[in-house]
Design an enzyme around this catalytic site. Structure first.
Site, PDB file in Angstrom:
ATOM      1  N   SER A  92      -3.752  -3.034   0.178  1.00 19.52           N
ATOM      2  CA  SER A  92      -2.710  -3.194   0.763  1.00 19.52           C
ATOM      3  C   SER A  92      -2.008  -4.744   0.388  1.00 19.52           C
ATOM      4  CB  SER A  92      -2.605  -3.041   2.124  1.00 19.52           C
ATOM      5  OG  SER A  92      -3.290  -4.350   2.811  1.00 19.52           O
ATOM      6  N   LYS A  93      -0.939  -4.968   0.635  1.00 17.23           N
ATOM      7  CA  LYS A  93      -0.315  -6.361   0.274  1.00 17.23           C
ATOM      8  C   LYS A  93      -1.180  -7.405   0.585  1.00 17.23           C
ATOM      9  CE  LYS A  93       3.766  -5.618  -1.820  1.00 17.23           C
ATOM     10  NZ  LYS A  93       3.671  -5.461  -3.167  1.00 17.23           N
ATOM     11  N   ARG A  94      -1.743  -7.074   1.793  1.00 18.28           N
ATOM     12  CA  ARG A  94      -2.666  -8.271   2.332  1.00 18.28           C
ATOM     13  C   ARG A  94      -4.207  -8.193   1.664  1.00 18.28           C
ATOM     14  NH1 ARG A  94       1.250  -6.805   4.943  1.00 18.28           N
ATOM     15  NH2 ARG A  94       0.497  -4.607   4.756  1.00 18.28           N
ATOM     16  N   HIS A  95      -4.341  -7.289   1.126  1.00 12.10           N
ATOM     17  CA  HIS A  95      -5.689  -6.962   0.584  1.00 12.10           C
ATOM     18  C   HIS A  95      -5.786  -7.111  -1.145  1.00 12.10           C
ATOM     19  CE1 HIS A  95      -7.233  -5.819   4.566  1.00 12.10           C
ATOM     20  NE2 HIS A  95      -8.436  -6.467   3.971  1.00 12.10           N
TER      21      HIS A  95
END
Length: 474
Positions: free
Chosen positions: A234-237
């Site tokens: 994800s964007k955060r990952h």
RNA sequence: GCCCCCAUCGUCUAGGGGACUAGGACGCCACCCUUUCAAGGUGGAGACAGGGGUUCGAAUCCCCUUGGGGGCACCA
């Protein structure tokens, strides 16, 4: 994009059509620029579409927000046939219901109040004057629904565990579940390849298709791509859009190759596969069911590999475009005149391409080739380990090197090497130490392509100048 | 809490009962090449999650356990 790539490959392999449909039925999440980014991403990867909003096609329009009447008609049809019903429950009530279910550790889901005439009346009364309603699918209470997935085989679901999902929202827009059924039918979709998070709603889709009297398309639920921590990407990952990879200097062919191998394989050994070979050999049977972890190291290797194996002219073009950007955008220092000379850059490519994995790394590696004057080496770096504390000695050696540079007959790597090897011997200094001294003086870097090829390409004039400046520095 | 999917080296994967002393790639380590850094070459360490079955024979088939992932929105 990886899923789209598989879709595209199947279409190209089988002579089918790759259709681009914009699913923009959630107005609360609408982002105007998103579609342009999507186009740019697909194009960059070379995934061209045969039908779509911009190219048109026999099933236009290809934007769901322009097809609302179709979905509304389908919803009305489902209500009329007893497969769906209007639900007046407020979002607040549904929230409360879910929270209560979670607290009691019960399965979550709609309780079916509006299935009955009385329930609907009650809900309507609660909602008040401005009562709005959605349309829900009436899920059978018993029996099971088996979904055929081309990759995974039959997957069966107990209908009793399935929810009365919303098909048409209170704003008149359809949910994904209704919209895809209508559109897949209207657009004569043969294969739906999507990520595995859709598998749990596949039985709903099957039942909606059947209730509408539509023929079912083939379903393939491919595995997800995971981040290095095995959580979903994800964007955060660490997930990035392909546009960001483009902007970091990755090559589309490399990204295509890498993505194509994330969840699919050709055989037991082939890693480098061209676009054509992918098209030629792609098959759903060889898709992999288990999730794949995205390995940036391997992507980097593959990018370097493509950089090294592409025709030099192609790499030159890529590099030139990159280097000519403004300095602030990753290009060469602004003092370097644009456009760059193609032939000169072409001569640099063999020296540089072995040493970079990303196009973005080339700038620092190559700038000294283009800088018109000095390179301002750091004195400490210039002396290095070999001459630390011996600036006089270093200056003397550089002076000798300067004399040779001015005097060597033909300015070629071969004769430069002969001259400087002789100098090292005569001065009783290790060749490597002398070369490093000259390397830093002429390139401003301790890491550069082999010295003499480099000097040949930098040219006598600038080498002489830079040696002189280096001596003055000490 | 309920449902679904998945399970081979750290990672991507080959393998679909005997060809497996489990193959390849990235990464890692060593050596070679070498003027730095790379690239390249050679070699090495490194896996069938566990337990039951089925079978003459299981990485391969079945079951259970465990682990990982996903879903349970008026989002897709």
């Amino acid at each position: 994009m990886r899923t789209a790539l598989f879709d595209w490959l199947l279409a190209r392999k089988t002579g089918g059509e790759f259709i681009l449909r914009i699913e923009d039925t959630d107005r609360s999440r609408y982002v105007p620029t998103a579609v342009d980014d999507l186009y740019a991403s697909l194009r960059w990867l070379g995934l061209d579409w045969d039908e779509g909003p911009d190219v048109g096609g026999p099933h236009a329009p290809y934007v769901q927000s322009e097809r609302l009447d179709l979905y509304q008609a389908a919803a009305a049809h489902l209500i009329a046939s007893g497969n769906a019903y209007e639900c007046f429950c407020t979002p607040e009530r549904l929230d409360e219901m879910r929270n209560r279910q979670r607290e009691l550790k019960q399965p979550t889901g709609y309780d079916g109040r509006c299935r009955s005439e009385e329930g609907r009346a009650e809900a309507k009364r609660e909602a008040g004057a401005d009562a709005r309603h959605v349309v829900r699918f009436l899920m059978p209470d018993a029996g099971e629904t088996n979904v055929l997935d081309l990759l995974r085989g039959e997957v069966s679901f107990q209908n009793a565990r399935l929810d009365d999902s919303v098909l048409l929202k209170s704003d008149g827009f359809p949910t994904y579940h209704l919209a895809v059924a209508v559109d897949d039918h209207e657009m004569a979709i043969s294969h739906v390849i999507r990520a595995e998070e859709w598998l749990p709603s596949a039985p709903l889709h099957k039942l909606v298709f059947e209730a509408l009297g539509y023929e079912l398309p083939n379903f393939v639920h491919v595995s997800r791509i995971l981040g290095s921590d095995r959580a979903k990407l994800s964007k955060r990952h660490g997930a990035q859009s392909v546009l960001e990879y483009r902007d970091q200097g990755y090559l589309p062919d490399a990204v295509f190759n890498f993505l194509g191998l994330l969840g699919w394989s050709l055989d037991d050994k082939t890693e480098v596969i061209s676009r054509d070979e992918f098209v030629q050999h792609f098959s759903i049977e060889r898709l992999i069911k288990s999730p794949a972890v995205f390995d940036l190291e391997k992507l980097n290797w593959m990018n370097g590999h493509y950089l090294r194996s592409l025709p030099p002219e192609d790499v030159t073009g890529l590099l030139k475009e990159w280097l000519e950007r403004p300095e602030a955008a990753g290009g060469l220092p602004d003092q370097v005149e644009r456009p760059l000379d193609f032939d000169y850059t072409l001569r640099l490519v063999p020296l540089v391409r072995e040493r970079v994995k990303l196009l973005s790394e080339a700038r620092d590696m190559m700038a000294f080739f283009y800088l018109p004057d000095g390179v301002e080496p750091d004195p400490t770096m210039l002396l290095g380990k070999a001459f630390a504390g011996e600036p006089r000695r270093a200056a003397d050696l550089l002076s000798e090197a300067l004399v040779l540079a001015e005097g060597v007959e033909d300015w070629t790597a071969a004769s430069l090497e002969a001259a400087y090897r002789a100098l090292a011997e005569q001065q009783g200094v290790r060749a490597g130490d002398l070369f490093m001294l000259i390397r830093v003086a002429t390139t401003g870097r301790s890491v550069a392509p082999p010295l003499f090829e480099t000097m040949e390409l930098v040219g006598r004039e600038r080498c002489v100048l830079r040696l002189r400046l280096a001596i003055n520095l000490l």
